[in-house]
Design a protein around this motif. Structure first.
Motif: not given
Length: 446
Positions: A237-243
């Motif tokens: 979820y943190s990675l998807f937020k970066r995108f």
């Protein structure tokens, strides 16, 4: 494949540990964590997790650190979970029926822990140690090294051991492994102890003397130790937020400046105007680039420039970020009401349910940390100062919310008047009061 340390090298490492003041200082090359940046993609994260599954944790820890550094919401929720216990008041309590000796031992342990100061960049006070150990909730494990006084009776410092220096072997034992080597010697110049730490999986921590390391392994999600920790649940979820934030910034640039579209005549077709010359196309390109800093441009009549505005309503990025934040909050602290104000923000009953969930988590974290400290720190302190047969106290954290003391004391008074037997120590614990010292002056009713 990195070669495995031999038994002789491990024995040399253990012997070195008994002579060297501390081992927590990392090798020079191992101090620089690897940063993925834009290369942190779902494919890269999956590959890193596969390496962590077989015991190589250093890249996985680096990725978790990078995600936390770049995600304020993730950091805030993790800090909140860690501070629920690490920031709570603590008390060393003697075992029941341990008498005067138990109280004296508990006082000695309390004084010893409060006297430890953080002296040095890698050193930790006892309060810092609690927070460091609580980070094992995110990483899956956390380790600190204890430095003892010259007489071996008291810990004088706690040293930070970065979780990237830990590894697992096939026996699920935690090892101290310096993946880049010790830096003290190269090749034949290295000692057997240095080679032991440099060869995967390193040296098992349980081979060192009792009290040398504090190893906290909280059970967060269960399963194999290499896949333990909240990081496994929240990293995506943190990675998807970066995108989403990257795309949102691109949209913000478009909304602020407008999408500049330039076109020029190709000169084809019977009714087409004259083909734009190369210098006309270059002038159009210069005009497009200058529009962010100027209010007027001049272009040839063989070219055309248009500005398209961003749509008025585009909430997809906001919705995605909100979903990611919500899922991370639920995984870390069990609720969202304490973090984000949503449609149910005013529901008092729902908020009370979520508070109870967070309290349950805090109690469980407190129990796990208390057990670790009693085993790896308090027990060795007592054994070295009072002998192996002395009663070992425990540490208790005041994670329960402060109660209405007036209402609580009235209930206790009614129970006592009704003849219900209550232990004085239990009543003091409910009121948040420490047990009186054996020689303390006691208050009496008028």
């Amino acid at each position: 494949m990195v070669s495995t340390a031999t038994q002789a090298e491990i024995a040399a490492a253990r012997a070195t540990a008994s002579r060297v003041p501390f081992l927590a200082t990392p090798p020079y090359n191992d101090r620089f964590q690897y940063r993925l940046g834009t290369a942190l993609t779902p494919q890269a994260l999956t590959a890193i997790q596969r390496q962590a599954d077989i015991g190589y944790l250093y890249q996985w820890i680096d990725a978790l650190d990078e995600l936390r550094e770049a995600d304020p919401h993730l950091h805030a929720e993790l800090f909140r979970r860690e501070a629920l216990v690490a920031g709570a008041a603590w008390e060393i309590r003697p075992p029941k029926d341990s008498g005067e000796l138990g109280a004296r031992v508990a006082d000695f342990v309390t004084e010893t822990l409060r006297d430890v100061e953080a002296r040095g960049d890698m050193a930790l006070s006892f309060g810092d140690l609690l927070h460091h150990l609580q980070q094992g909730i995110y990483y899956g494990r956390s380790v600190a090294e204890v430095l003892w006084s010259s007489d071996g009776r008291r810990p004088i410092a706690f040293e930070f051991v970065h979780p990237r220096r830990l590894a697992y072997a096939t026996d699920w034992r935690i090892h101290l492994w310096d993946a880049t080597g010790s830096g003290a010697g190269i090749g034949a110049a290295q000692t057997e102890a240095e080679r032991a730490f440099a060869r995967f999986p390193g040296v098992p921590l349980d081979l060192f003397p009792e009290g040398k390391f504090i190893v906290h392994r909280p059970r967060v999600r269960g399963g194999y130790p290499t896949r333990e920790g909240l990081g496994r649940a929240v990293c995506w979820y943190s990675l998807f937020k970066r995108f989403s934030m990257r795309d949102f910034l691109a949209l913000a640039e478009w909304a602020g400046r407008g999408l500049r579209v330039g076109s020029y005549s190709s000169g084809t077709g019977p009714d087409a105007p004259v083909r734009a010359a190369p210098e006309d196309v270059a002038a159009l390109q210069d005009a497009l680039e200058a529009m962010s800093s100027t209010v007027s441009v001049v272009i040839p009549d063989t070219t055309k420039l248009d500005v398209k505005d961003a749509p008025n309503v585009n909430a997809i990025h906001e919705r995605l970020v909100a979903i990611c934040n919500s899922e991370m909050s639920k995984a870390i602290v069990g609720s969202t009401l304490g973090s984000e104000v949503g449609e149910t923000g005013g529901n008092r009953a729902l908020g009370e349910v979520h508070e109870r969930t967070t309290l349950t988590i805090a109690r469980r974290d407190a129990e796990a940390l208390s057990a670790t400290l009693r085993r790896d720190l308090i027990g060795p302190i007592v054994a070295r100062a009072y002998g192996p047969t002395a009663p070992i106290p425990s540490i208790s954290f005041a994670v329960d919310p402060t109660q209405d003391l007036d209402a609580l004391t009235k209930r206790i008074d009614l129970m006592v008047r009704a003849g219900l037997p209550l232990a004085a120590a239990d009543v003091r614990n409910l009121l948040g009061l420490p047990d009186p010292a054996p020689d303390a002056a006691l208050m009496v009713p008028p």
